[in-house]
Design an enzyme around this catalytic site. Structure first.
Site, mmCIF file in Angstrom:
data_model
loop_
_atom_site.group_PDB
_atom_site.id
_atom_site.type_symbol
_atom_site.label_atom_id
_atom_site.label_comp_id
_atom_site.label_asym_id
_atom_site.label_seq_id
_atom_site.Cartn_x
_atom_site.Cartn_y
_atom_site.Cartn_z
ATOM 1 N N LEU A 20 0.851 -8.336 -11.752
ATOM 2 C CA LEU A 20 -0.335 -9.178 -11.613
ATOM 3 C C LEU A 20 -1.593 -8.497 -12.142
ATOM 4 O O LEU A 20 -2.417 -9.123 -12.806
ATOM 5 C CB LEU A 20 -0.528 -9.565 -10.145
ATOM 6 N N ASP A 39 -4.149 2.849 -12.855
ATOM 7 C CA ASP A 39 -2.802 2.993 -12.317
ATOM 8 C C ASP A 39 -2.630 4.442 -11.892
ATOM 9 O O ASP A 39 -3.390 5.313 -12.306
ATOM 10 C CB ASP A 39 -1.741 2.609 -13.359
ATOM 11 N N ASN A 92 -6.829 -5.015 -7.021
ATOM 12 C CA ASN A 92 -5.429 -5.439 -7.022
ATOM 13 C C ASN A 92 -4.461 -4.369 -6.545
ATOM 14 O O ASN A 92 -3.338 -4.691 -6.157
ATOM 15 C CB ASN A 92 -5.050 -5.879 -8.441
ATOM 16 N N TYR A 158 0.917 -4.521 5.812
ATOM 17 C CA TYR A 158 0.477 -5.309 4.653
ATOM 18 C C TYR A 158 -0.285 -6.560 5.098
ATOM 19 O O TYR A 158 -1.356 -6.870 4.562
ATOM 20 C CB TYR A 158 1.709 -5.681 3.830
ATOM 21 N N LYS A 162 -4.211 -7.403 4.296
ATOM 22 C CA LYS A 162 -4.599 -8.584 3.532
ATOM 23 C C LYS A 162 -5.466 -9.533 4.360
ATOM 24 O O LYS A 162 -6.370 -10.191 3.824
ATOM 25 C CB LYS A 162 -3.357 -9.299 3.006
ATOM 26 N N THR A 192 7.126 -11.276 -9.086
ATOM 27 C CA THR A 192 6.800 -9.876 -9.293
ATOM 28 C C THR A 192 7.949 -9.017 -8.773
ATOM 29 O O THR A 192 8.952 -9.535 -8.270
ATOM 30 C CB THR A 192 5.520 -9.487 -8.535
#
Length: 305
Positions: A20, A39, A92, A158, A162, A192
């Site tokens: 993404l 990254d 992201n 997670y 979020k 993904t």
């Protein structure tokens, strides 16, 4: 409506070496923005930069794990050093350490919270400081998840991160409004490395890799598609066409785009002088608790064979 032209704008996209994040970077570059790719793997980051420049874009790589203030400063400083400014931040970067509550370790929890929640905070703070100094507004796009909106089995860390990201988007939209900095959370759903491990989706994702299109019941009914399907939302939110959009959680995937609601009271009841446990027991199932809310991401609806 203004055209989607980001010429002269500069974006940082964390976790943009693949998936993404890379799709967001390509969408921004395709509309004229210069991009700092991020990254933790240098080879992956450089390959992403190569793909962007070969497509006609301008991009550089900054290899660092997000989470710390030092990492956030490096990303903002790289944007300014290479391209002279910062206009867009897309947070992201993320990792997974999935386990049920009673098996999740402190390290499992801390690693995910550090990357997702603290990484979003530190990067957004550094970007906001720079954008306010520039005095020309800006855009923060915070990447959420359906897990943060509804919870998800095995994803305590997670889902919590979020959910916090969506809350930060609402808060920062108020704090940064006077500086003309918009802040929104996006809720992407795409094929993904994470979603292709879901058994129900696996055969369709595998077929897609071999050139078959995803069926309409996934693209429309489930809002499930490719990373590129989700990417259009990012340059739109970064553009002048979206200057009036802030503090929202916006879902996108496949052929579907959706506005998520904010948490709000849906039923109320009152007791003169306040509630007692017995009064709550008597009234609950006929008033406030007559229809409880569901939890979890709804199971996909597949057509009958």
């Amino acid at each position: 409506m203004p055209s989607i032209d980001l010429t002269g704008k500069v974006a940082v996209v964390t976790g943009s070496g693949r998936g993404l994040g890379l799709a967001y970077a390509h969408a921004l570059a395709a509309h004229g923005a210069s991009v700092v790719v991020n990254d933790v793997d240098e080879a992956v980051a450089e390959a992403a930069v190569k793909s962007l420049t070969e497509a006609g874009g301008r991009a550089v790589a900054e290899v660092v794990a997000v989470g710390t203030s030092e990492a956030a400063d490096r990303l903002v400083d790289r944007a300014v050093a290479e391209f002279g400014r910062l206009d867009v931040l897309v947070t992201n970067a993320g990792i997974l350490r999935d386990k049920v509550l009673w098996k999740m370790t402190d390290d499992d929890f801390d690693a995910v919270i550090t990357t997702h929640l603290k990484g979003t905070f530190t990067c957004a703070r550094a970007a906001a400081v720079r954008m306010r100094e520039q005095g020309e507004g800006g855009t923060l796009v915070l990447v959420g998840s359906p897990a943060g909106q509804r919870g998800n089995f095995g994803q305590t860390n997670y889902a919590a991160a979020k959910a916090g990201i969506a809350a930060m988007a609402r808060t920062w939209s108020m704090e940064l409004g006077r500086a003309n900095i918009t802040v929104n959370a996006i809720v992407p759903v795409a094929a993904t490395a994470m979603t292709e491990t879901i058994p129900a989706f696996a055969p369709y994702v595998e077929a897609m890799k071999n050139g078959a299109p995803l069926p309409d019941f996934l693209r429309k009914g489930e809002g499930f598609g490719t990373p590129e399907d989700c990417a259009a939302l990012v340059p739109f939110l970064a553009s002048e066409a979206a200057r009036g959009i802030t503090g929202q959680a916006i879902g996108i995937g496949g052929d579907k785009v959706a506005l998520w609601s904010h948490p709000q009271e849906i039923r109320t009841a009152y007791a003169d002088g306040g509630w007692t446990p017995d009064a709550l027991s008597d009234a609950w199932y006929t008033s406030v608790g007559a229809e409880l809310q569901t939890v979890g991401i709804p199971a996909p609806k597949f057509p009958e064979a």
